[in-house]
Design an enzyme around this catalytic site. Structure first.
Site, PDB file in Angstrom:
ATOM      1  N   HIS B 159      42.179  48.552  39.949  1.00 43.07           N
ATOM      2  CA  HIS B 159      43.333  49.359  40.341  1.00 43.07           C
ATOM      3  C   HIS B 159      43.078  49.905  41.738  1.00 43.07           C
ATOM      4  CE1 HIS B 159      45.455  49.290  36.562  1.00 43.07           C
ATOM      5  NE2 HIS B 159      44.303  49.454  35.942  1.00 43.07           N
ATOM      6  N   CYS B 201      46.835  46.600  43.442  1.00 43.63           N
ATOM      7  CA  CYS B 201      48.028  47.106  44.103  1.00 43.63           C
ATOM      8  C   CYS B 201      47.676  47.437  45.545  1.00 43.63           C
ATOM      9  CB  CYS B 201      48.531  48.362  43.398  1.00 43.63           C
ATOM     10  SG  CYS B 201      49.057  48.053  41.720  1.00 43.63           S
TER      11      CYS B 201
END
Lengths: 687, 405
Positions: B159, B201
């Site tokens: 992440h 991301c």
């Protein structure tokens, strides 16, 4: 920067200048009348705007992943569940007086699945009032001694150990069951739980142990669950505190018998435990079918307006709506749904939102009028049940131990013939399976989502940050008005007496009330009222003699009393809003207008203008409404029709508050009643 | 080779052509400023814990399988997995990890060598692996033992956000940290070329601070974009692979070790509408043209070697290419030998530049064995010359004694 600027300004001018905050305070106090009108109106308006401001719920915890796994509950499991339902509804199993036969059947079924089974005997306990024990668990040491061997309940507990889990956490599934007079709904709820249980003994993905508690509800669902939880959470290590139930020989014999008759080695007479509870689900099936489609009702309110984490409700709602096609209900105040004034209010908000949208397309806050009415009805019920402080189901017992729990009540639409029964077993079972699998994915306690919220629909909520605004606006003018009254009154006199007596009077009356609990509610209530008035008048004449002050200061005395009243209301409401917001909000709605408007009736009568006449009427009306029993009757009459209202109802209501340890009881006794008495004394002040 | 030179140094004057040859070889065996691509390493990192991040581990294991299939051996892969999904109690299939809902391929089979596992996967350990600053007790298998001829593939998934990548839900690697580590690696000659591939991301933001030459970076999404998972396995109950990695794997599944697909074909294979994000690659630090770099340069272990033995000189280029591939299969065994070949090749190139020298030493420099044979031939000549010289000295001796008397 600001300070230095201030300093330089004060240097330039010889006249000392007060700081801006002080000037603002003085300004507000001097315009307290206007401020109080604006704030109170805004507060009430904000309360009615809450359904419009409600946000959609969302699953906040990543780990939950509801519905990501396809349900594994098959028709095989459903037919297993069906078998149990048949066995339980079989008239032979009901022959025994104690209903021990059906417990045996359930235990045997659990053992056949390979689960660990044990029985838990308990004695129903009278509730005891523990003031200031709002959010803590009941103390285990205070178990009453007067057990009788004739009255005891048996909880059947089955535990599945997670095959590769560490055994530190558990998920609890509760099905209340009254073996003596069980309806078909209860048997069906056991069937659903059993089909899920039989699936869970086979799966490989369990990370938490599963506890299935069949709670003996012959002494009430809550009592059985609470007794089991008390035992679970407070292990007894010494022989000194062995449960009193062991002393009854016949009970022991029954269990001995059972231990031998049941084949499995996994049956144990001792109390079995698993890890800390991550969540608990209470499953019920309603017998009557007045709904037009399969619905599932969620009850979440625990004692003193505590709510389970919103994520738990979200998971159930998501799975029920998007996976099993069930309609989800939360409690509503049904009479509000038909009220025309709410509908017109909703239409006004809707048209306002349309205008706002036409002005600036990004403003999208309007909701349709019908939705508004439903939202308001749900919000009102949410507020009411939180304010009541009485749990709405057995899940409330879990909340006392900080375990998130809800009650799910399934109401099937059709008569329960074979096909429909299988269907409801399958869908209900899959819903429970989905929730358990989702909670099983959880890594920590529920903590991501909200604990302080009001629901306006199963998928919409108002969070604490929003609803506190309405409350804050409502009570904001109180200190200003109190200050301005004090300043005005103090300019001429500094004699303030007559308020210290009333709180003590009220505590007196409460004790009287407790002493006479054995009479019928209506007589009790009447006696309480009479005694209260008597003691109040006596104390008033002794302690608060109006002759104590000089005649000249009397004209302003009422203003001082009002000032003190308002400040004590402010403090009381502020404290209560921390303990139970809903109580404080409802209390504020009743008391703030009365406190702000209170003014001796004599003065208004003397003035004789239209304005004073209006104020007189308002005072009289508010003086009646704010009296707690009157407010109760009014609300009950509005919701249920005045024909059903009974004088004794209030007594019963207060007694239930007392029995459930509700903080609302304290609030009524220590804030609302004293302040009402003070306001009434202002109204009838002789000046 | 020097040892051969020393005993023969007496005869420098007599063996001038040989001397020229030797000196040219000696020159080439010293470190050249732009080293050849000689070996491949891969550092594969999954940075996130917890069951619901199953897909990150599956991503990393899929990449692991791919680079292993394309020829990077286990001892040159540093695999870092922040959690153990295979043995998670929530895993419906114990000890198995899948990256597709068809469950055809178990990524967590027999030959998975995890170097850093669980709480060992920290930012500190990651930076230590990159920069090679280990404590002395760390075994060789956990070190990145690359050199100036290494091509390194650095794959990270987890992440991330704007200029950071979360490790273990508790720390984060910032783009400065990464850039600093890469710079240190460059200074310490720990790589020739580095391909950083990141699937998080806002992955592109992680490359913002990179400055070192020879670094190529590709990320799954631009700033402000999310990288999404590809699909959910409703049996296991989690998403099993991320989109960017899924399409990367789809590209590589079509390839085998002999394919010549270029990096640009890989980069252009990403379809933003399928990815639901924009794959971003940063190539301003990279000198070579992407069309000319085969993906196996990073994802496999295929060297740019030119084998030119005399015996095979007549063979076509294509055949010699195949020979290279075969060599690379067992390259770890024949590594040293091949390096020698490469150096000889370099010598050959130099001879090509000096044709007159080449004419004098026809075929001599093609292979060390021929060189040595030649040398030994020369050495026999020297012996006879010596004998003749001694014989010629007898009259000289006679004359000199006669003159003295």
């Amino acid at each position: 920067m600001a300070e230095t600027k201030e300093k330089s300004l004060s240097d330039e001018k010889p006249k000392p200048r007060v700081r801006p905050i002080v000037r603002l305070g003085i300004f507000l106090i001097s315009h307290s009348f206007l401020v109080s009108i604006v704030c109170c109106t805004a507060g009430v308006l904000a309360l009615f705007l809450l359904p419009v401001l409600a946000k959609n719920t969302y699953i906040s915890e990543n780990a939950l992943m509801p519905g990501s796994a396809s349900p594994m509950l098959s028709n095989q499991h459903v037919s297993d569940g069906n078998r149990l339902v048949k066995d339980l509804t079989n008239p032979n199993s009901k022959s025994s007086e104690t209903g021990i036969e059906s417990h045996k059947i359930i235990a045997q079924y659990m053992l056949d699945l390979g689960a660990e089974v044990s029985f838990h005997k308990f004695h129903p306990q009278m509730n005891q009032f523990h003031p200031l024990h709002f959010f803590s668990s009941p103390v285990s040491g205070k178990i009453q001694e007067n057990y009788s061997c004739s009255s005891y309940g048996i909880n059947t507990v089955g535990i599945i150990r997670a095959p590769r889990g560490d055994g530190k956490e558990a998920i609890v599934l509760v099905t209340p069951y009254n073996a003596l007079k069980s309806g078909f709904g209860e048997a069906l709820s056991l069937g659903i739980a059993y089909s899920v249980f039989s699936l869970l003994t086979q799966v490989t993905w369990l990370a938490k142990d599963i506890i299935w508690l069949v709670a003996d509800s012959q002494y009430g669902e809550y009592a059985a669950v609470a007794a089991w939880l008390r035992e679970y959470q407070t292990p007894k290590f010494s022989s000194l505190s062995t449960p009193n139930a062991e002393m009854c020989p016949d009970v022991n014999n029954l269990f001995e018998l059972k231990g031998h008759s049941i084949s499995g080695s996994k049956f144990s007479n001792s109390f079995r435990r698993a890890g800390t509870m991550a969540a608990a689900l209470v499953l019920k099936v309603r017998d009557q079918n007045e709904q037009f489609e399969d619905t599932i009702s969620i009850y979440a309110e625990a004692s003193n307006g505590q709510m389970p984490n919103l994520d738990l409700i979200n998971v159930v709602n998501y799975l029920a709506v998007h996976r099993q096609g069930l309609r989800v209900n939360v409690e509503k105040l049904w009479p509000l749904l038909n009220s025309s004034w709410l509908k017109s209010l909703g239409e006004i908000f809707e048209s306002l939102a349309k205008v706002a949208k036409s002005l600036y397309p990004k403003w999208k806050f309007g909701i349709p009028a019908t939705e508004y009415v439903e939202g308001t009805a749900t919000l009102a019920s949410s507020l009411y049940y939180q304010a009541l402080g009485v749990p709405t189901g057995p899940h409330g017992a879990f909340r006392d131990y900080q375990v998130d729990a809800i009650t799910l009540e399934i109401s099937p639409k059709f008569s329960l013939d074979k096909v429909w029964r299988n269907d409801i077993l399958l869908r209900g079972g899959r819903l429970i399976e989905g929730v358990i699998r989702s909670v099983n994915n959880l890594l920590e306690k529920f903590h991501q989502s909200f604990f302080l919220y009001l629901l306006t629909s199963p998928s919409k909520f108002v969070s604490v940050g929003v609803y506190m605004i309405a409350f804050a606006l409502l009570i904001a003018p109180l200190p200003m008005v109190a200050a301005s009254l004090y300043v005005d009154a103090n300019s001429s006199s500094n004699c303030s007496k007559g308020d210290s007596s009333t709180p003590s009077a009220i505590t007196d009356t409460d004790e009287h009330g407790i002493a006479i609990r054995s009479w019928s509610p209506t007589t009790s209530f009447m006696i309480w009222v009479l005694l209260s008035i008597l003691s109040l008048l006596t104390l008033n004449s002794v302690l608060a003699s109006p002759l104590a002050c000089a005649k000249a200061t009397q004209e302003k005395e009422w203003a001082l009393v009002k000032s003190v009243t308002i400040s004590s209301v402010f403090i009381g409401l502020g404290l209560m809003s921390v303990i139970n917001f809903a109580t404080a909000e409802i209390g504020a709605l009743l008391m703030v207008p009365m406190c702000l408007l209170a003014r001796p009736l004599k003065l208004d009568v003397r003035a004789g203008t239209l304005r004073s006449f209006c104020r007189l009427i308002c005072n009289l009306v508010l003086g009646h409404i704010a009296f707690p029993p009157a407010a109760f009757f009014l609300l009950k009459g509005m919701l249920d029709g005045f024909g059903n209202a009974n004088v004794g109802d209030f007594w019963m209501w207060v007694e239930s508050l007392w029995a459930w340890n509700s903080a609302t009881y304290l609030f009524i006794g220590m804030v609302q009643l004293p302040c009402w008495v003070l306001c009434v004394s202002i109204l009838f002040h002789t000046c | 080779m020097e040892t051969f030179i020393n005993p023969k140094s007496l005869f420098h004057l007599l063996l001038l052509p040989c001397l020229l040859l030797y000196s040219s070889i000696a020159y080439n065996s010293s470190p050249v400023e732009a080293a050849m691509h000689t070996n491949n390493w891969a550092v594969l990192v999954c940075t996130s814990r917890f069951w619901f991040n199953y897909r990150h581990m599956a991503n990393t294991l899929s990449l692991y399988r791919t680079v292993k299939r394309l020829g990077i051996p286990d001892e040159r892969i540093i695999l870092m997995l922040a959690d153990d999904m295979a043995c998670n109690t929530r895993n419906k299939y114990p000890a198995q990890v899948f990256n597709n809902e068809n469950h055809r391929l178990n990524l967590y089979g027999d030959n998975v060598e995890v170097d850093y596992r669980g709480y060992e996967v920290t930012v500190e350990n990651f930076l230590r692996v990159l920069t090679g600053r280990h404590e002395t007790a760390v075994p060789r298998s956990k070190r990145l033992l690359s050199d100036e001829g290494s091509h390194i593939l650095l794959y990270m998934t987890g992440h991330g956000g704007d200029e950071f990548l979360k490790f273990q839900d508790s720390e984060e690697l910032q783009s400065h940290d990464l850039a600093d580590a890469v710079k240190q690696m460059k200074e310490k000659h720990r790589f020739k070329e580095l391909l950083i591939m990141v699937d998080t991301c806002q992955a592109a933001t992680l490359f913002n601070q990179l400055q070192s030459p020879g670094v190529l970076a590709i990320g799954s999404s631009m700033k402000g974009e999310n990288s999404y998972s590809h699909h959910l396995d409703s049996d296991v109950g989690v998403s099993v692979v991320d989109r960017f990695t899924y399409y990367t794997l789809a590209f590589f599944e079509r390839l085998n070790i002999y394919d010549n697909a270029s990096l640009s074909s890989l980069f252009s294979s990403y379809n933003p509408s399928l990815l639901m994000s924009t794959a971003y690659y940063r190539k301003d630090l990279y000198k070579r043209r992407l069309e000319e770099v085969p993906v196996t340069n990073f994802f496999g272990s295929v060297m740019e070697t030119i084998h030119t033995d005399a015996a095979y000189k007549a063979l076509s280029r294509r055949n010699s290419g195949r020979f290279e591939d075969e060599m690379s299969l067992d390259q770890s065994v024949h590594h040293i030998k091949r390096r020698m070949l490469i150096k000889v090749n370099d010598g050959d190139e130099i001879h090509d530049i000096n044709p007159e020298l080449l004419q004098g030493e026809e075929g001599a420099s093609k292979c060390p064995w021929s060189t040595f044979r030649n040398k030994f031939q020369k050495a026999e000549n020297v012996d006879s010359l010596l004998n003749y010289g001694l014989v010629a000295m007898i009259p000289l001796l006679v004359i000199s004694t006669w003159l003295v008397q």
